[in-house]
Design a protein around this motif. Structure first.
Motif, PDB file in Angstrom:
ATOM      1  N   SER A  73      -6.744   6.274   8.537  1.00 27.14           N
ATOM      2  CA  SER A  73      -7.857   6.176   7.463  1.00 27.14           C
ATOM      3  C   SER A  73      -7.336   5.487   6.217  1.00 27.14           C
ATOM      4  O   SER A  73      -6.273   5.809   5.898  1.00 27.14           O
ATOM      5  N   ILE A  74      -8.370   4.717   5.683  1.00 25.62           N
ATOM      6  CA  ILE A  74      -7.861   4.432   4.215  1.00 25.62           C
ATOM      7  C   ILE A  74      -8.836   4.810   3.284  1.00 25.62           C
ATOM      8  O   ILE A  74     -10.167   4.946   3.579  1.00 25.62           O
ATOM      9  N   ILE A  75      -8.298   5.798   2.605  1.00 24.60           N
ATOM     10  CA  ILE A  75      -9.102   6.501   1.493  1.00 24.60           C
ATOM     11  C   ILE A  75      -8.705   6.091   0.205  1.00 24.60           C
ATOM     12  O   ILE A  75      -7.635   5.636  -0.057  1.00 24.60           O
ATOM     13  N   SER A  76      -9.741   6.575  -0.854  1.00 22.78           N
ATOM     14  CA  SER A  76      -9.470   6.382  -2.165  1.00 22.78           C
ATOM     15  C   SER A  76      -9.860   7.459  -3.010  1.00 22.78           C
ATOM     16  O   SER A  76     -10.616   8.334  -2.756  1.00 22.78           O
TER      17      SER A  76
ATOM     18  N   ASP B 145     -10.830   3.979  10.063  1.00 21.87           N
ATOM     19  CA  ASP B 145     -11.556   4.318   9.431  1.00 21.87           C
ATOM     20  C   ASP B 145     -11.363   4.127   8.001  1.00 21.87           C
ATOM     21  O   ASP B 145     -10.284   4.104   7.473  1.00 21.87           O
ATOM     22  N   ILE B 146     -12.469   3.705   7.139  1.00 22.73           N
ATOM     23  CA  ILE B 146     -12.289   3.327   5.600  1.00 22.73           C
ATOM     24  C   ILE B 146     -13.276   3.954   4.981  1.00 22.73           C
ATOM     25  O   ILE B 146     -14.613   3.959   5.146  1.00 22.73           O
ATOM     26  N   ALA B 147     -12.895   4.576   4.079  1.00 22.96           N
ATOM     27  CA  ALA B 147     -13.625   5.618   3.095  1.00 22.96           C
ATOM     28  C   ALA B 147     -14.566   6.320   3.646  1.00 22.96           C
ATOM     29  O   ALA B 147     -16.121   6.562   3.191  1.00 22.96           O
ATOM     30  N   GLY B 148     -14.383   6.858   4.896  1.00 24.42           N
ATOM     31  CA  GLY B 148     -15.150   7.957   5.653  1.00 24.42           C
ATOM     32  C   GLY B 148     -16.323   7.301   6.128  1.00 24.42           C
ATOM     33  O   GLY B 148     -17.098   7.929   6.626  1.00 24.42           O
ATOM     34  N   TYR B 149     -16.175   6.007   6.372  1.00 25.82           N
ATOM     35  CA  TYR B 149     -17.595   5.368   6.959  1.00 25.82           C
ATOM     36  C   TYR B 149     -17.737   5.858   8.399  1.00 25.82           C
ATOM     37  O   TYR B 149     -18.960   6.351   9.043  1.00 25.82           O
ATOM     38  N   ARG B 150     -16.737   5.970   9.220  1.00 22.93           N
ATOM     39  CA  ARG B 150     -16.693   6.215  10.691  1.00 22.93           C
ATOM     40  C   ARG B 150     -17.072   7.682  10.627  1.00 22.93           C
ATOM     41  O   ARG B 150     -18.046   8.020  11.582  1.00 22.93           O
ATOM     42  N   ALA B 151     -16.511   8.659   9.939  1.00 21.26           N
ATOM     43  CA  ALA B 151     -16.875  10.023   9.946  1.00 21.26           C
ATOM     44  C   ALA B 151     -18.413  10.273   9.641  1.00 21.26           C
ATOM     45  O   ALA B 151     -18.995  11.046  10.405  1.00 21.26           O
ATOM     46  N   ARG B 152     -18.897   9.444   8.683  1.00 24.85           N
ATOM     47  CA  ARG B 152     -20.216   9.603   8.324  1.00 24.85           C
ATOM     48  C   ARG B 152     -21.062   9.053   9.695  1.00 24.85           C
ATOM     49  O   ARG B 152     -22.398   9.635   9.923  1.00 24.85           O
TER      50      ARG B 152
ATOM     51  N   ASP C  92      -5.567  -6.618  -3.322  1.00 19.73           N
ATOM     52  CA  ASP C  92      -5.275  -6.037  -4.671  1.00 19.73           C
ATOM     53  C   ASP C  92      -6.330  -4.920  -4.738  1.00 19.73           C
ATOM     54  O   ASP C  92      -7.117  -4.772  -5.653  1.00 19.73           O
ATOM     55  N   LEU C  93      -6.418  -3.998  -3.427  1.00 20.91           N
ATOM     56  CA  LEU C  93      -7.372  -2.981  -3.439  1.00 20.91           C
ATOM     57  C   LEU C  93      -6.487  -1.683  -3.614  1.00 20.91           C
ATOM     58  O   LEU C  93      -5.556  -1.496  -2.761  1.00 20.91           O
ATOM     59  N   ASP C  94      -7.025  -0.680  -4.303  1.00 18.47           N
ATOM     60  CA  ASP C  94      -6.359   0.668  -4.226  1.00 18.47           C
ATOM     61  C   ASP C  94      -6.924   1.685  -2.852  1.00 18.47           C
ATOM     62  O   ASP C  94      -7.978   1.459  -2.618  1.00 18.47           O
ATOM     63  N   GLY C  95      -5.841   2.156  -2.435  1.00 18.08           N
ATOM     64  CA  GLY C  95      -6.347   3.231  -1.265  1.00 18.08           C
ATOM     65  C   GLY C  95      -5.071   3.741  -0.612  1.00 18.08           C
ATOM     66  O   GLY C  95      -4.099   3.248  -0.559  1.00 18.08           O
ATOM     67  N   ASP C  96      -5.285   4.977  -0.143  1.00 20.06           N
ATOM     68  CA  ASP C  96      -4.215   5.855   0.376  1.00 20.06           C
ATOM     69  C   ASP C  96      -4.111   5.542   1.949  1.00 20.06           C
ATOM     70  O   ASP C  96      -5.586   5.548   2.281  1.00 20.06           O
ATOM     71  N   ILE C  97      -3.331   5.613   2.713  1.00 19.49           N
ATOM     72  CA  ILE C  97      -3.336   5.621   4.145  1.00 19.49           C
ATOM     73  C   ILE C  97      -3.142   7.020   4.604  1.00 19.49           C
ATOM     74  O   ILE C  97      -1.973   7.744   4.436  1.00 19.49           O
TER      75      ILE C  97
ATOM     76  N   ARG D 281     -15.661   2.118  -4.335  1.00 23.64           N
ATOM     77  CA  ARG D 281     -16.655   1.154  -4.058  1.00 23.64           C
ATOM     78  C   ARG D 281     -15.942  -0.218  -3.396  1.00 23.64           C
ATOM     79  O   ARG D 281     -16.315  -0.885  -2.582  1.00 23.64           O
ATOM     80  N   ASP D 282     -14.548  -0.173  -3.973  1.00 26.96           N
ATOM     81  CA  ASP D 282     -13.936  -1.383  -3.537  1.00 26.96           C
ATOM     82  C   ASP D 282     -13.723  -1.330  -2.005  1.00 26.96           C
ATOM     83  O   ASP D 282     -13.475  -2.498  -1.413  1.00 26.96           O
ATOM     84  N   LEU D 283     -13.473  -0.333  -1.574  1.00 27.92           N
ATOM     85  CA  LEU D 283     -12.985  -0.142  -0.132  1.00 27.92           C
ATOM     86  C   LEU D 283     -14.255  -0.534   0.816  1.00 27.92           C
ATOM     87  O   LEU D 283     -14.307  -0.898   1.889  1.00 27.92           O
ATOM     88  N   GLN D 284     -15.635  -0.466   0.257  1.00 30.13           N
ATOM     89  CA  GLN D 284     -16.817  -0.912   1.007  1.00 30.13           C
ATOM     90  C   GLN D 284     -16.672  -2.333   1.314  1.00 30.13           C
ATOM     91  O   GLN D 284     -17.093  -2.569   2.246  1.00 30.13           O
ATOM     92  N   LYS D 285     -16.040  -2.964   0.494  1.00 31.77           N
ATOM     93  CA  LYS D 285     -15.834  -4.431   0.980  1.00 31.77           C
ATOM     94  C   LYS D 285     -15.226  -4.415   2.416  1.00 31.77           C
ATOM     95  O   LYS D 285     -15.289  -5.556   3.024  1.00 31.77           O
ATOM     96  N   LEU D 286     -14.407  -3.737   2.573  1.00 26.11           N
ATOM     97  CA  LEU D 286     -13.428  -3.684   3.712  1.00 26.11           C
ATOM     98  C   LEU D 286     -14.297  -2.952   4.872  1.00 26.11           C
ATOM     99  O   LEU D 286     -13.867  -2.894   6.119  1.00 26.11           O
ATOM    100  N   VAL D 287     -15.509  -2.357   4.854  1.00 30.43           N
ATOM    101  CA  VAL D 287     -16.402  -1.865   5.681  1.00 30.43           C
ATOM    102  C   VAL D 287     -17.334  -2.892   6.117  1.00 30.43           C
ATOM    103  O   VAL D 287     -17.626  -3.021   7.118  1.00 30.43           O
TER     104      VAL D 287
END
Length: 169
Positions: free
Chosen positions: A54-57, A99-106, A37-42, A62-68
């Motif tokens: 990539s999963i982006i929001s 990549d989720i919420a830009g984590y890998r790019a950063r 039940d998380l929002d995100g675009d692929i 913040r919710d996607l950070q749980k997936l990081v």
């Protein structure tokens, strides 16, 4: 090259295969987002001969950070599960990057800076520079940055304590 194919045809076949991997991964990850039940675009792409998903929001992510997770641990696990889902469908091993919420790019930007600085230190002191233990993804980024700085590096140690050593010229 396989018999009867041209290099251009093989390139198209590879691109099609990687796009298919991306589509399978996107379907798998959409299902996961629904369950959690998380929002995100692929977002799907092909980078450096591998599928990149990539999963982006739109929101803060913040919710996607749980997936990081802490230090990307959950992200690494999800990437492996996604690769297994692709393997199940295609029968081929996948090198897909998630990549989720830009984590890998950063993280890639930080590691590139670290590798460049370590190369400068090795050049300046003439001594090898040993970095902390890293994941395979992290080591690859550092090796690439060191090579771009004109030096060589190698990995040493055993997982999970494998690290990069930057060698002086």
């Amino acid at each position: 090259m396989t018999e009867g194919t041209t290099p251009a045809a093989e390139g198209v076949d590879t691109l099609s295969r990687l796009e298919q991997e991306g589509e399978i991964a996107a379907d798998y990850l959409e299902g996961l987002l629904d369950i959690a039940d998380l929002d995100g675009d692929i977002d799907m792409d092909v980078e450096a001969d591998r599928a990149a998903v990539s999963i982006i929001s739109e929101s803060t992510g913040r919710d996607l950070q749980k997936l990081v997770g802490h230090d990307g641990e959950v992200l690494e696990a999800l990437q492996e599960l996604t690769r297994l889902a692709v393997h199940r469908e295609t029968g081929d091993r996948s090198r897909l990057m998630l990549d989720i919420a830009g984590y890998r790019a950063r993280k890639r930007a930080e590691l590139t800076e670290l590798g460049t600085k370590a190369a400068e230190d090795a050049k300046g002191t003439g001594e090898p520079v040993k970095l902390k233990a890293m994941t395979p993804f992290e080591r690859k980024v550092v090796h690439d940055a060191v090579a771009a700085a004109g030096l060589q590096s190698e990995s040493e140690g055993e997982e999970p304590q494998r690290c990069v050593v930057v060698l002086p010229a």
